[in-house]
Design a protein around this motif. Structure first.
Motif, PDB file in Angstrom:
ATOM      1  N   VAL A  85       0.961  -1.105   0.015  1.00 37.09           N
ATOM      2  CA  VAL A  85       0.058  -0.024   0.131  1.00 37.09           C
ATOM      3  C   VAL A  85       0.811   1.152   0.147  1.00 37.09           C
ATOM      4  N   ILE A  86       1.956   1.465   0.817  1.00 39.31           N
ATOM      5  CA  ILE A  86       2.692   2.313   1.039  1.00 39.31           C
ATOM      6  C   ILE A  86       3.539   2.725  -0.572  1.00 39.31           C
ATOM      7  N   VAL A  87       3.947   1.703  -1.171  1.00 41.35           N
ATOM      8  CA  VAL A  87       4.878   1.837  -2.489  1.00 41.35           C
ATOM      9  C   VAL A  87       3.702   2.283  -3.566  1.00 41.35           C
ATOM     10  N   THR A  88       2.434   1.556  -3.427  1.00 36.51           N
ATOM     11  CA  THR A  88       1.813   2.196  -4.574  1.00 36.51           C
ATOM     12  C   THR A  88       1.239   3.637  -4.153  1.00 36.51           C
ATOM     13  N   ARG A  89       1.141   3.901  -3.309  1.00 35.01           N
ATOM     14  CA  ARG A  89       0.821   5.161  -2.943  1.00 35.01           C
ATOM     15  C   ARG A  89       1.981   6.365  -3.202  1.00 35.01           C
ATOM     16  N   VAL A  90       2.997   5.877  -3.088  1.00 35.23           N
ATOM     17  CA  VAL A  90       4.295   6.716  -3.298  1.00 35.23           C
ATOM     18  C   VAL A  90       4.460   6.725  -4.848  1.00 35.23           C
ATOM     19  N   ILE A  91       4.204   5.722  -5.535  1.00 30.34           N
ATOM     20  CA  ILE A  91       4.078   5.952  -7.122  1.00 30.34           C
ATOM     21  C   ILE A  91       2.929   6.792  -7.571  1.00 30.34           C
ATOM     22  N   LYS A  92       1.772   6.588  -6.814  1.00 29.99           N
ATOM     23  CA  LYS A  92       0.871   7.626  -7.312  1.00 29.99           C
ATOM     24  C   LYS A  92       1.061   9.110  -7.031  1.00 29.99           C
ATOM     25  N   MET A  93       1.554   9.178  -5.899  1.00 30.87           N
ATOM     26  CA  MET A  93       1.763  10.859  -5.564  1.00 30.87           C
ATOM     27  C   MET A  93       3.058  11.390  -5.752  1.00 30.87           C
ATOM     28  N   VAL A  94       3.804  10.807  -6.047  1.00 33.45           N
ATOM     29  CA  VAL A  94       5.360  11.289  -6.248  1.00 33.45           C
ATOM     30  C   VAL A  94       5.504  12.411  -7.286  1.00 33.45           C
ATOM     31  N   GLY A  95       4.616  12.361  -8.203  1.00 32.10           N
ATOM     32  CA  GLY A  95       4.696  13.318  -9.187  1.00 32.10           C
ATOM     33  C   GLY A  95       4.337  14.785  -8.553  1.00 32.10           C
ATOM     34  N   LEU A  96       3.475  14.901  -7.759  1.00 23.53           N
ATOM     35  CA  LEU A  96       3.260  16.252  -7.212  1.00 23.53           C
ATOM     36  C   LEU A  96       4.430  16.845  -6.450  1.00 23.53           C
ATOM     37  N   ASN A  97       4.894  16.003  -5.796  1.00 23.73           N
ATOM     38  CA  ASN A  97       6.207  16.470  -5.231  1.00 23.73           C
ATOM     39  C   ASN A  97       7.485  16.887  -6.203  1.00 23.73           C
ATOM     40  N   MET A  98       7.402  16.104  -7.107  1.00 23.11           N
ATOM     41  CA  MET A  98       8.632  15.819  -8.051  1.00 23.11           C
ATOM     42  C   MET A  98       8.425  17.411  -8.878  1.00 23.11           C
ATOM     43  N   ILE A  99       7.130  17.900  -9.078  1.00 21.09           N
ATOM     44  CA  ILE A  99       6.698  19.369  -9.573  1.00 21.09           C
ATOM     45  C   ILE A  99       7.273  20.314  -8.826  1.00 21.09           C
ATOM     46  N   LEU A 100       7.016  20.128  -7.267  1.00 18.45           N
ATOM     47  CA  LEU A 100       7.357  21.139  -6.579  1.00 18.45           C
ATOM     48  C   LEU A 100       8.759  21.347  -6.640  1.00 18.45           C
ATOM     49  N   TYR A 101       9.499  20.273  -6.474  1.00 20.82           N
ATOM     50  CA  TYR A 101      11.154  20.141  -6.436  1.00 20.82           C
ATOM     51  C   TYR A 101      11.737  20.817  -7.836  1.00 20.82           C
ATOM     52  N   ILE A 102      11.015  20.491  -8.682  1.00 23.40           N
ATOM     53  CA  ILE A 102      11.602  21.081 -10.125  1.00 23.40           C
ATOM     54  C   ILE A 102      11.529  22.532  -9.947  1.00 23.40           C
ATOM     55  N   ALA A 103      10.219  22.971  -9.766  1.00 27.45           N
ATOM     56  CA  ALA A 103      10.057  24.419  -9.484  1.00 27.45           C
ATOM     57  C   ALA A 103      11.337  25.005  -8.638  1.00 27.45           C
ATOM     58  N   ALA A 104      11.463  24.355  -7.377  1.00 27.44           N
ATOM     59  CA  ALA A 104      12.262  25.087  -6.509  1.00 27.44           C
ATOM     60  C   ALA A 104      13.809  25.000  -7.122  1.00 27.44           C
ATOM     61  N   LEU A 105      14.204  23.955  -7.758  1.00 29.18           N
ATOM     62  CA  LEU A 105      15.433  23.666  -8.591  1.00 29.18           C
ATOM     63  C   LEU A 105      15.674  24.723  -9.400  1.00 29.18           C
ATOM     64  N   GLN A 106      14.663  24.968 -10.381  1.00 29.25           N
ATOM     65  CA  GLN A 106      14.959  26.132 -11.403  1.00 29.25           C
ATOM     66  C   GLN A 106      15.028  27.471 -10.899  1.00 29.25           C
ATOM     67  N   ALA A 107      14.674  27.585  -9.512  1.00 26.95           N
ATOM     68  CA  ALA A 107      14.610  28.920  -8.923  1.00 26.95           C
ATOM     69  C   ALA A 107      15.817  29.342  -8.543  1.00 26.95           C
ATOM     70  N   ILE A 108      16.811  28.229  -8.393  1.00 27.15           N
ATOM     71  CA  ILE A 108      18.239  28.498  -7.852  1.00 27.15           C
ATOM     72  C   ILE A 108      19.012  28.963  -8.788  1.00 27.15           C
ATOM     73  N   PRO A 109      19.494  30.242  -8.481  1.00 31.06           N
ATOM     74  CA  PRO A 109      20.409  30.870  -9.716  1.00 31.06           C
ATOM     75  C   PRO A 109      21.699  29.861 -10.105  1.00 31.06           C
ATOM     76  N   ARG A 110      21.741  29.768 -11.234  1.00 32.17           N
ATOM     77  CA  ARG A 110      23.024  29.058 -11.801  1.00 32.17           C
ATOM     78  C   ARG A 110      24.212  29.579 -11.329  1.00 32.17           C
ATOM     79  N   ASP A 111      24.407  30.788 -10.969  1.00 30.71           N
ATOM     80  CA  ASP A 111      25.746  31.342 -10.583  1.00 30.71           C
ATOM     81  C   ASP A 111      26.056  30.540  -9.366  1.00 30.71           C
ATOM     82  N   TYR A 112      25.236  30.107  -8.307  1.00 28.18           N
ATOM     83  CA  TYR A 112      25.821  29.639  -7.376  1.00 28.18           C
ATOM     84  C   TYR A 112      26.495  28.400  -7.669  1.00 28.18           C
ATOM     85  N   GLU A 113      26.001  27.579  -8.479  1.00 29.83           N
ATOM     86  CA  GLU A 113      26.855  26.337  -8.608  1.00 29.83           C
ATOM     87  C   GLU A 113      28.048  26.591  -9.589  1.00 29.83           C
ATOM     88  N   GLN A 114      27.681  27.464 -10.596  1.00 28.83           N
ATOM     89  CA  GLN A 114      29.252  27.772 -11.316  1.00 28.83           C
ATOM     90  C   GLN A 114      30.282  28.253 -10.257  1.00 28.83           C
TER      91      GLN A 114
END
Lengths: 413, 309
Positions: free
Chosen positions: B178-207
């Protein structure tokens, strides 16, 4: 003087309009949405309206899965229907809570309504002393459905033949189930609708328990760990895990699509057979050391205590369950009225089931008993379920598991 | 002799418009928020207050009998009913399994899919699709896939020599499933939030970090991860709350079984309220769940404040 005459005329008109001609609507909850069922029910309502001008009956369909919940919320929320269908496992709870009315005064005073015509075992669940809290409209026995082609492929006599010879007992049932699973690419037997380990536990275990002379509970005593029940359930457990002849927990083996050679179900499921694509038949349940123990499933009609038109609703039940209308309903719902059961019309009523097989159905209705019920059925089911989950493990200690079932439910009995 | 006030001035003062600009803006503001406010009062605050009152009574819905019992329902749950603590253990186990797995997977997917590249949009869609899929269809399909010997999952495991368990019929494995199937179902939502946050980090810091000689792992640990902290907190809070409120998966896949192995708090409340009709007891359980979720949220917020101080 003229004024007085005008007033009295107006008064008389108001009295006339608000009297017998005032429209009354009975709200009737059902769990069928089937067009043929509703057409038949509307026909019965029309014949009631013919003798009760101004009265109409409105059927409201609530899906079976949500029926009790939604009905309860309507009753509690001040929006009560007048009458409705009731499941056999719900009626004791409703009676204990005072949520349904006694119909005896109306039924016994209705001209030509013969209460004694109803089979006594069939009325057991719906009566308490002289009170009648519901009238069964569907009394359907559980029968063995068999795939004739699979029996032929295994070179076995089918259950109907074995029953006619008096050889259709639990041992034979186990023997043929094993032989069928070995001869065909299918299981020998599937519990009702494949739900014997979940929502249909009682449908799975009660036929063998009663055939062995056991019981689930009676007079506050648990019977699951008595020797008869232990013997019956040991056999069932071995069929699942040792013989591999019954569809095991967590697997699918749908009888209607050829996944199993036999199943247990009511005659309403015959409607699925024309599309199954194999030869089939229905037979009585196998007998056991205690003889034949047919089991019936029931649904009844009840008037709710919160009804705004209780007398009228009770009159409608008397109308709907008179001999004439029970015969009409018998095309879909097997009756509990003996006069209808014994009639040629009933034996020949089902286009899918031959008359000789319908005779077995008729006999099972007259002799059958309902599944065990209790006013705390929901609590008992919830307490039993995890213990039966443990019972349905390959390595389970059957006797110890059944002790655990009794321990879990004793407080509820 | 004093001077009498000018009659015009007096009239103007007494006729000063009631609908001043300030008032007009205030009324407009209330009108704009009123749909939400009315909804909040009727559908959230009202029921919440009602649940508090119900929890202090013994109310059988069917018999319509209500008796005031004070805190007896709470005492019953907390001190007398062994099922309650079993249910709490299950809920904690579910949350403890689901939250880290969901967050770790979401972060890994986001890092892989946050930068433009070939197939990125396709894979984002693939991982997000389960979020918008019907929970009922999802659970039913998984129930078939997770059958014992005949299930597709076990058939695949058998190909590599693994004898899979009867997933939904063994208590511990059922919870894992039940846990694993729930994770697979819902992980996409958190993935989108993390993608938005990662894209907001200026590339200058990494460089800048790269110029200083930092490795990929060091950049992630010292630059990216700290900058993701606010998003991580939000994701942790909403995933934890969601995991304590899980109902649909349990209802559809296991019904709380086998052997009560997946009987979690939200399902237990449903059972008490809608199968046993013990509205008072179920309301007390709902209040306990509310307090648990609220406490977890406050603790997480406090930890965040402490961490950023």
């Amino acid at each position: 003087m003229t004024k007085l005459r005008t007033l009295s005329t107006a008064g008389a008109m108001i009295a006339l309009l608000s009297g017998p001609l005032a429209a009354q609507e009975l709200r009737f909850t059902v769990w069928t949405g089937n067009d043929a069922h509703l057409a038949m029910l509307n026909g019965i309502a029309d014949s009631f309206t013919a003798t009760h001008p101004g009265v109409t009956v409105k059927y409201e369909t609530i899906p079976a899965g949500d029926y009790v919940q939604k009905l309860t919320f309507q009753l509690a929320g001040g929006n009560p229907p007048d009458l409705g269908w009731m499941f056999e496992n719900s009626i004791p709870t409703f009676i204990a809570a005072g949520a349904v009315r006694d119909l005896a005064p109306t039924l016994t005073s209705t001209e030509g309504y013969d209460v004694a015509d109803f089979s006594e075992p069939a009325m057991g669940l719906w009566t308490q002393g002289d009170s009648i809290y519901g009238v069964p409209f569907s009394t359907s026995p559980f029968m063995i459905y068999f795939n004739k082609d699979m029996f032929d492929a295994a070179g076995l006599e089918d259950p109907l033949t074995l029953a006619a010879k008096g050889e259709w007992d639990m041992e034979k049932f186990r023997e043929v189930a094993k032989a069928l699973s070995e001869a065909n690419d299918a299981y020998g037997f599937e519990f009702k609708d494949g739900q014997g380990y979940d929502s249909r536990i009682m449908h799975a275990i009660m036929p063998p328990i009663r055939a062995y002379g056991g019981f689930a509970w009676q007079d506050g005593e648990c019977g699951f760990n008595k020797p008869e029940a232990v013997a019956a359930l040991t056999m069932l457990h071995e069929m699942v895990f040792a013989d591999g002849s019954i569809v095991p927990p967590g697997e699918q083996g749908d009888y209607f699509s050829g996944g199993s050679a036999m199943t247990i179900n009511q005659i309403s499921r015959a409607s699925k057979m024309p599309e199954a694509g194999f030869n089939w038949g229905i037979a009585p349940l196998p007998t056991g050391p205690a003889g034949a123990a047919p089991i019936i499933g029931q649904a009844g009609l009840a008037v709710f205590s919160e009804s705004k038109n209780p007398e009228l609703a009770a009159e409608f039940i008397a109308h709907m369950t008179n001999a004439e209308n029970v015969a009409v309903m018998a095309q879909f719902f097997p009756p509990a009225r003996k006069s209808v059961l014994d009639s040629e019309a009933f034996i020949n009523a089902n286009a899918l089931i031959p008359a000789e097989q319908m005779a077995n159905v008729s006999a099972a209705i007259e002799e059958g008993r309902v599944l065990p019920s209790h006013e705390r059925s929901p609590q008992i089911d919830a307490a039993m379920k995890p213990r039966f989950d443990a019972f349905w493990r390959a390595d389970a200690d059957v006797a110890a598991s059944l002790d655990a079932v009794c321990e879990a439910i004793k407080g509820e009995l | 002799m004093g001077t009498l006030p000018d009659s015009d001035t007096t009239a103007r003062a007494s006729r000063a418009p009631w609908l001043t600009l300030r008032r007009r803006e205030a009324i407009e503001g209330w009108l704009f928020v009123s749909p939400t406010l009315i909804g909040f009062l009727i559908f959230f605050l009202g029921p919440l207050i009602a649940v508090v009152f119900y929890s202090l009574s013994e109310w059988n819905l069917l018999s319509q009998k209500t008796t005031y019992v004070g805190l007896a329902n709470y005492a019953d749950a907390l001190t007398e009913n062994p099922d309650f603590w079993h249910v709490i253990r299950n809920s904690v186990f579910f949350a403890a399994g689901l939250v880290p797995m969901n967050m770790a997977l979401a972060l890994a997917l986001a890092i892989s899919l946050s930068r433009p590249g070939k197939g990125v949009v396709f894979f984002r869609t693939v991982f997000f699709a389960p979020v918008i899929t019907s929970a009922v269809a999802w659970a039913i399909v998984w129930k078939f896939l997770l059958q014992g010997e005949a299930g597709a999952v076990n058939q695949m495991l058998a190909q590599v020599g693994i004898d899979g368990p009867n997933w939904l019929r063994e208590p511990n494995w059922a919870m894992v499933a039940v846990i694993v199937t729930r994770v697979i179902k819902m992980v996409g939502l958190n993935m989108i939030l993390y993608i938005a946050a990662l894209q907001a980090i200026p590339r200058d810091y990494e460089q800048a970090a790269r110029l200083e000689g930092a490795s990929g792992w060091q950049i992630f640990r010292m630059v990216t991860w700290p900058l993701l902290a606010p998003t991580t907190l939000i994701i942790m809070v909403i995933t934890t709350i969601g995991s304590f409120k899980v109902f649909d998966h349990i209802y559809l896949m296991t019904g709380g079984g086998p052997e009560n192995g997946t009987l979690v708090l939200a399902y237990y409340i449903y059972e008490q309220a809608f199968e046993f009709f013990n509205i008072g007891y179920a309301s007390a359980l709902a209040m306990i769940m509310f307090v648990i979720v609220l406490s977890l949220t406050i603790v997480q917020l406090l930890l965040r404040q402490k961490g950023s101080a």
